[in-house]
Design a protein around this motif. Structure first.
Motif, mmCIF file in Angstrom:
data_model
loop_
_atom_site.group_PDB
_atom_site.id
_atom_site.type_symbol
_atom_site.label_atom_id
_atom_site.label_comp_id
_atom_site.label_asym_id
_atom_site.label_seq_id
_atom_site.Cartn_x
_atom_site.Cartn_y
_atom_site.Cartn_z
ATOM 1 N N VAL A 39 -15.917 17.585 -1.689
ATOM 2 C CA VAL A 39 -16.618 17.674 -0.271
ATOM 3 C C VAL A 39 -18.088 17.067 -0.468
ATOM 4 O O VAL A 39 -18.781 17.567 -1.477
ATOM 5 C CB VAL A 39 -16.471 19.127 0.355
ATOM 6 C CG1 VAL A 39 -17.396 19.318 1.495
ATOM 7 C CG2 VAL A 39 -15.270 19.896 0.605
ATOM 8 N N THR A 63 -16.260 19.143 5.353
ATOM 9 C CA THR A 63 -16.472 20.303 5.264
ATOM 10 C C THR A 63 -15.571 21.238 4.352
ATOM 11 O O THR A 63 -14.540 20.809 4.007
ATOM 12 C CB THR A 63 -16.108 21.077 6.786
ATOM 13 O OG1 THR A 63 -14.706 20.719 6.946
ATOM 14 C CG2 THR A 63 -16.799 20.326 7.915
ATOM 15 N N ILE A 64 -16.350 22.402 3.819
ATOM 16 C CA ILE A 64 -15.569 23.182 2.811
ATOM 17 C C ILE A 64 -14.486 23.865 3.707
ATOM 18 O O ILE A 64 -13.558 24.032 2.966
ATOM 19 C CB ILE A 64 -16.915 24.389 2.401
ATOM 20 C CG1 ILE A 64 -17.886 23.764 1.727
ATOM 21 C CG2 ILE A 64 -15.899 25.321 1.413
ATOM 22 C CD1 ILE A 64 -18.911 24.788 1.585
ATOM 23 N N VAL A 79 -17.721 20.817 -4.271
ATOM 24 C CA VAL A 79 -18.742 20.675 -3.353
ATOM 25 C C VAL A 79 -19.865 19.995 -3.744
ATOM 26 O O VAL A 79 -20.881 20.374 -4.792
ATOM 27 C CB VAL A 79 -19.111 21.961 -2.713
ATOM 28 C CG1 VAL A 79 -19.895 21.736 -1.282
ATOM 29 C CG2 VAL A 79 -17.639 22.745 -2.138
ATOM 30 N N TYR A 84 -24.878 23.884 3.466
ATOM 31 C CA TYR A 84 -23.505 23.901 4.150
ATOM 32 C C TYR A 84 -23.547 25.373 5.029
ATOM 33 O O TYR A 84 -24.162 26.155 4.657
ATOM 34 C CB TYR A 84 -22.379 23.933 3.359
ATOM 35 C CG TYR A 84 -21.910 22.615 2.471
ATOM 36 C CD1 TYR A 84 -21.182 21.520 3.071
ATOM 37 C CD2 TYR A 84 -22.655 22.334 1.283
ATOM 38 C CE1 TYR A 84 -20.835 20.655 2.624
ATOM 39 C CE2 TYR A 84 -22.782 21.051 0.823
ATOM 40 C CZ TYR A 84 -21.707 19.983 1.128
ATOM 41 O OH TYR A 84 -21.531 19.109 0.644
ATOM 42 N N VAL A 101 -13.329 26.967 -6.415
ATOM 43 C CA VAL A 101 -14.179 26.351 -5.277
ATOM 44 C C VAL A 101 -15.471 26.514 -6.044
ATOM 45 O O VAL A 101 -15.974 27.391 -6.646
ATOM 46 C CB VAL A 101 -14.182 27.168 -4.107
ATOM 47 C CG1 VAL A 101 -15.199 26.482 -3.110
ATOM 48 C CG2 VAL A 101 -12.961 27.338 -3.423
#
Length: 179
Positions: A39, A63-64, A79, A84, A101
């Motif tokens: 991302v 977008t996450i 990311v 965000y 993540v």
């Protein structure tokens, strides 16, 4: 232990799968098919972003939430740095394939305002390298780990995050409840 299994598998030219007697067949993850997604909302890589793209460095997602929606056990969502919105994680990995993540390459993405980050009913998730500040929502933690209507969270790893200056009444930095 996992590294040894993978190394032996590579030396023997066999697929890199992890099997253990305590795992169910549906929990076995073929590490050769595990995916990595990127991302990059702030266009650090210089090519823009789109949630319809493949999620690579050359074609990152914006977008996450979109990245989370496509993750499967064993997958990683990196990311890039920048601000965000808050996000909710409801996908789970397995004992053989955690979902990760994380900030990309030691970059620290900023979750500023909103609810913060919530892992709801998830298990076998790694959350790494985020800064969470300014959360004002009702999740009661800058990072909140809680149950869902069908599952209690377990075996999650939350590491190398900075959680500070979240302002909702009685808000915790990191709150783990019912898991």
């Amino acid at each position: 232990y996992l590294s040894v299994i993978l190394a032996v598998g590579l030396l023997l030219n066999r697929p890199a799968s992890v099997y253990a007697s305590s795992l169910k067949q549906q929990d076995v993850v073929d590490l050769a098919t595990a995916r990595t997604y990127i991302v990059d909302k702030n266009n650090i890589g210089g090519g823009g972003c789109s949630d319809t793209w493949a999620g690579t460095l050359a074609q990152p997602l914006c977008t996450i939430d979109k990245g989370i929606s496509i993750l499967q056990p064993g997958d990683t969502l990196f990311v890039r740095k920048g601000p965000y919105p808050s996000f909710l994680m409801t996908r789970s990995g397995t004992a053989a394939g955690y979902i990760t993540v994380a900030g990309y390459n030691n970059e620290m993405p900023l979750i500023n305002g909103g609810q913060g980050i919530e892992l709801r009913g998830t298990s076998f998730v790694i959350l790494r390298g985020f800064e969470v500040t300014g959360a004002t929502g009702d999740w009661t933690g800058g990072i909140n780990v809680t149950h869902s209507s069908t599952a209690n969270p377990r075996y999650n790893i939350i590491e190398f995050n900075k959680v500070h200056h979240n302002t909702y009444a009685n808000m915790s930095g990191i709150k783990i409840s019912e898991g």
